[in-house]
Write a protein that holds these residues in place. Structure first.
Motif, PDB file in Angstrom:
ATOM      1  N   ARG A 358      -5.169   9.705-118.314  1.00  0.00           N
ATOM      2  CA  ARG A 358      -5.055   8.313-117.874  1.00  0.00           C
ATOM      3  C   ARG A 358      -4.953   8.217-116.355  1.00  0.00           C
ATOM      4  N   THR A 369      -2.788   2.478-114.256  1.00  0.00           N
ATOM      5  CA  THR A 369      -2.834   3.120-115.580  1.00  0.00           C
ATOM      6  C   THR A 369      -2.615   2.105-116.709  1.00  0.00           C
ATOM      7  N   ASN A 370      -1.828   1.043-116.431  1.00  0.00           N
ATOM      8  CA  ASN A 370      -1.630   0.018-117.463  1.00  0.00           C
ATOM      9  C   ASN A 370      -2.935  -0.699-117.790  1.00  0.00           C
ATOM     10  N   ASP A 373      -4.845   1.552-120.079  1.00  0.00           N
ATOM     11  CA  ASP A 373      -4.289   1.433-121.437  1.00  0.00           C
ATOM     12  C   ASP A 373      -4.749   0.147-122.118  1.00  0.00           C
ATOM     13  N   TYR A 374      -4.744  -0.937-121.379  1.00  0.00           N
ATOM     14  CA  TYR A 374      -5.157  -2.223-121.935  1.00  0.00           C
ATOM     15  C   TYR A 374      -6.613  -2.177-122.394  1.00  0.00           C
ATOM     16  N   LYS A 377      -7.016  -0.163-125.514  1.00  0.00           N
ATOM     17  CA  LYS A 377      -6.531  -0.930-126.648  1.00  0.00           C
ATOM     18  C   LYS A 377      -7.535  -2.010-127.039  1.00  0.00           C
ATOM     19  N   THR A 388      -7.696   6.452-128.533  1.00  0.00           N
ATOM     20  CA  THR A 388      -6.515   7.263-128.214  1.00  0.00           C
ATOM     21  C   THR A 388      -6.098   8.128-129.393  1.00  0.00           C
TER      22      THR A 388
END
Length: 412
Positions: A358, A369-370, A373-374, A377, A388
């Motif tokens: 990430r 990094t958020n 992740d978003y 997702k 993931t």
């Protein structure tokens, strides 16, 4: 003194008269017997009146004539004498009357005729009654053998014709030519869509130890499977099978669970675990679908997969990795929900290229990094595959390759 054995030239007498006398008014006796059949032989009572007045009446008159001949002359029926018995039985087989109906009519008729012949006997006629009984048993044996043999032979011919018509229909559907004509000949109404299955039937263990009878054992295995298939599918399944496997066509759109149950059932009947691959198509797509399911079937064997049912969703990745074609298109479509979000595809490619790190992905794309992740997702939400998780990542990776190949090699 009369010779009481039913030998040539002898005539049996009861109360000083020919034993056959009560049968001589053949038409009246036959009419009474036919009424008796209608009242007491339940299946016969369900026959159309016209049928009772024709086939049953004709057969009854013939059998009465044979009985009279045996009682008067002691001569057993010849093959020529039994021709009408065979013909009637064959007609009934072709028209779908059950064999037990034919035999019940014959047996009941001969029993009633025997009672009629013996009705005037006196105490001193016991030897004659024994001779009459012997005649009736002989007549019963002759007509039963003639009727049963003819019925079975005709039924086999009918089944052979139906099987041939069904094979021609499957061949037409698989080739895409003249299916409508073949369907009419087979008496089958084509469905709008079918599930096409490629079926692999392994050797039964006994085939390996019965070298001289291997072909016989293999045919018996296939026969058991076909009988169970016809019962389980209600006769609706169309098939082209050998002892090693072949193609099944199931009309409509049966659920996967039902097809898995079907495979278990027919596999149990055959005594072997089955492997099948399936796809759902409209009727005009059957030829291409058949090619595809057999390619999948070959792939399942190459991969050493466990017996069971496999569809393109189950083998799309493996299919894609071994050849271009429908599998690649199927995988590429997995990413269609991302077409309006190129940043999601870019994030996937960078993330995979950086071994799912990430921090490195975020640094390469100048993101937090958020945000990475978003986006990952969001990919999971849109495609149903979570990048993931190992299972989702595997399909996503293959889909990215397929998408690239579809762009670079659109005609392959």
């Amino acid at each position: 003194m009369t010779n009481h054995s039913p030998e040539a030239g002898s005539q049996i007498l009861v109360d000083g008269r020919p034993a056959s006398a009560p049968l001589r008014d053949t038409l009246t006796v036959a009419q009474n017997l036919v009424r008796h059949f209608a009242d007491n032989v339940t299946p016969c009572g369900s026959l159309p009146g016209e049928q009772l007045q024709s086939d049953v009446m004709d057969l009854t008159i013939v059998c009465l004539g044979l009985g009279i001949q045996m009682l008067d002359e002691g001569i057993s029926p010849t093959d020529e004498d039994l021709a009408e018995v065979r013909n009637s039985s064959a007609r009934w087989a072709r028209e779908g009357f059950p064999l037990k109906l034919v035999l019940r009519i014959l047996h009941e008729g001969i029993r009633e005729a025997g009672d009629l012949v013996a009705s005037n006997a006196r105490d001193e006629d016991l030897p004659e009654l024994l001779a009459i009984q012997k005649v009736m048993f002989t007549l019963l044996e002759c007509v039963t053998v003639a009727a049963t043999t003819s019925y079975v032979e005709e039924l086999e011919a009918v089944n052979s014709e139906r099987d041939g018509a069904a094979v021609n229909l499957v061949t037409a559907l698989l080739s895409g030519r003249k299916a409508a004509t073949a369907a009419r000949h087979a008496g089958v109404e084509l469905a709008d869509e079918y599930v096409v299955l490629g079926l692999s039937i392994p050797s039964h263990p006994t085939e390996a130890v019965t070298h001289r009878r291997k072909a016989v054992v293999a045919r018996q295995k296939l026969h058991r499977l076909q009988i169970e298939l016809a019962d389980a599918a209600g006769g609706a399944a169309l098939c082209s099978l050998s002892p090693d496997g072949g193609t099944l066509l199931l009309p409509g759109s049966p659920e996967r669970a039902w097809m898995v149950s079907l495979l278990d059932r027919i596999g149990a009947a055959a005594g072997v675990p089955l492997t099948a691959t399936a796809t759902r198509v409209r009727t005009d797509g059957i030829p291409a679908a058949a090619d595809q399911v057999h390619e999948l079937l070959g792939l399942a064997h190459q991969l050493g997969l466990e017996p069971g049912l496999y569809e393109m969703d189950d083998l799309a990745l493996e299919y894609q990795l071994t050849r271009p074609g429908p599998g690649r298109t199927h995988l590429a479509r997995l990413l269609e929900p991302l077409q309006g979000s190129p940043e999601l595809i870019e994030t996937l490619e960078v993330h995979i290229g950086h071994d799912l790190n990430r921090q490195r992905t975020a640094k390469q794309m100048h993101l937090h990094t958020n945000t990475v992740d978003y986006r990952l997702k969001r990919v999971a939400q849109l495609t149903g595959c979570d990048p993931t998780r190992p299972s989702g990542l595997r399909r996503i990776q293959a889909a990215l390759v397929a998408r690239r190949l579809e762009v670079e090699q659109p005609d392959r």
